[in-house]
Design an enzyme around this catalytic site. Structure first.
Site, PDB file in Angstrom:
ATOM      1  N   SER A  99      26.155  13.276 -19.995  1.00 30.39           N
ATOM      2  CA  SER A  99      24.814  12.945 -20.489  1.00 30.39           C
ATOM      3  C   SER A  99      24.865  11.611 -21.236  1.00 30.39           C
ATOM      4  O   SER A  99      25.954  11.094 -21.542  1.00 30.39           O
ATOM      5  CB  SER A  99      24.312  14.046 -21.433  1.00 30.39           C
TER       6      SER A  99
ATOM      7  N   HIS B 178      16.403  23.998 -21.903  1.00 29.21           N
ATOM      8  CA  HIS B 178      17.698  23.592 -22.457  1.00 29.21           C
ATOM      9  C   HIS B 178      18.017  24.300 -23.780  1.00 29.21           C
ATOM     10  O   HIS B 178      17.115  24.714 -24.496  1.00 29.21           O
ATOM     11  CB  HIS B 178      17.717  22.077 -22.685  1.00 29.21           C
TER      12      HIS B 178
ATOM     13  N   ASP C  87      23.861  12.754 -16.109  1.00 27.33           N
ATOM     14  CA  ASP C  87      22.847  13.787 -16.346  1.00 27.33           C
ATOM     15  C   ASP C  87      21.683  13.209 -17.162  1.00 27.33           C
ATOM     16  O   ASP C  87      21.902  12.562 -18.191  1.00 27.33           O
ATOM     17  CB  ASP C  87      23.549  14.913 -17.128  1.00 27.33           C
TER      18      ASP C  87
END
Ligand code: G3H
Ligand code: 13P
Ligand code: ZN
Length: 336
Positions: free
Chosen positions: A56, A190, A94
């Site tokens: 990420s 999430h 990501d």
């Protein structure tokens, strides 16, 4: 310019095709540190599963993109050392939020990127995603786009439903952008607090929250519009209650943490859902193991003595996900 193929990495195209045809999903596990990476590679190599290593923007900031890329490169060799002669490891960016960041990952050896324009107006999402696809495809890097907004804990139930991916938009989006896979919103979200208590019922025996089911009708409608097209689920941690319990019993405080039941993810894996993103469960396993060591051995100060057990517990978790939830074990193209 670094060609990911020279690093032994693969993009998602072939692994997704086989996953859809075979009725399983590829694990997409986030990593930020060495122990997570070791656990992911040990689990996927021993079980002969293709795997997506996700980085990420936060991971890039925490661990440094260069270091993470070299770690992924090292992971290919580590998998071979573990007896996996033909590993299929994808290095994926990501939730990319700009063309520049996605480009920098493509240039630096990533084999797949996500451009997440889901919070933008539709036309802007299309334009940004198209731009990333045009760049990435020159280097055979695959691209994931997103339509629909994953629910956040502050959303009202009504608002959450209105954020589901609209099946009537998917053909236009995929055609105009040229994406290789599409992340959709059908009720996952999430983090470790995916639902508010008032959105759930409570198991009368355990007192644990039971979340509302995923919107499989929306998934079905999307699959009908895009037959055989790779679908991605984000926010798919299940928040194992045994980890939450260990954390809470050892000084932590995670009240009413709740995730997506694994049987629903198992069901999704058998459909065109061919990539399932899991990050929070690994964080919970890590934290549970570390808290336990600290509670039981307050004099311990060698990081290997608490990061080691954390790595072991994460390995166990990843193996469980691969075998019991995603069904991706023994699915490498070359098993020898
Ligand atoms: O989808 C988000 C992933 O869990 C990554 O989280 O941005 O905190 O690294 P992060
Ligand atoms: P979780 O927070 O449910 O693990 O989701 C991770 C994710 O979607 C990474 O992109
Ligand atoms: Zn995500």
């Amino acid at each position: 310019m670094v060609d990911y193929k020279s690093l032994g990495l693969v993009n998602t195209r072939d692994m997704f095709k086989r996953a859809i045809n075979g009725g399983y999903a590829i694990p997409a596990f986030n990593f930020n540190n060495m122990e997570q990476l070791q656990a992911i590679i040990k689990a996927s190599s021993e079980l002969k599963s293709p795997v997506i290593l996700q980085v990420s923007k936060g991971a890039r900031n925490y661990a440094n993109q260069t270091l993470l890329r070299y770690m992924a490169q090292g992971a290919v060799e580590y998998a071979k050392e573990l007896g996996c002669n033909h590993p299929e490891i994808c290095l994926h960016f990501d939730h990319g939020d700009s063309f520049e960041l996605c480009k920098s990952c493509v240039d630096f050896g990533f084999s797949s990127v996500m451009i997440d324009g889901s919070s933008l107006p539709y036309d802007e999402n299309v334009a940004l995603t198209r731009k990333v696809v045009e760049y990435a495809h020159q280097f055979d890097v695959t691209v994931e786009g997103e339509l629909g907004v994953l629910a956040g804990v502050e959303d009202e139930v009504q608002a959450e439903e209105s954020h589901y991916t609209k099946p009537e938009e998917v053909i236009d989006f995929v055609t105009k952008t040229g994406v290789d896979s599409l992340a959709i919103s059908i009720g996952t979200s999430h983090g470790a607090y995916k639902f508010k208590p008032e959105q759930c019922t409570r198991d009368p025996k355990t007192g644990v929250l039971v979340p509302p089911p995923l919107a499989f009708d929306v998934l079905d409608a999307i699959m009908e519009k895009l037959p055989g097209f790779p679908i991605v689920l984000h926010g798919s941690s299940s928040v194992p209650q045994e980890y939450v319990k260990i954390i809470n019993e050892n000084g932590g405080k995670l009240p009413d943490a709740v995730g997506i039941p694994e049987e629903q993810l198992r069901k999704a894996s058998k459909s065109a859902v061919c990539k399932i993103n899991i990050d929070s469960d690994s964080r919970l396993a890590f934290t549970a193991a570390v808290r336990k060591v600290f509670a039981e051995k307050p004099g311990e100060f060698d990081p290997r003595k608490y990061c080691g057990p954390a790595r072991d517990l994460m390995t166990e978790l990843y193996k469980h996900k691969i075998v019991d939830v995603l069904g991706s074990d023994n699915k490498l193209a070359q098993l020898d």
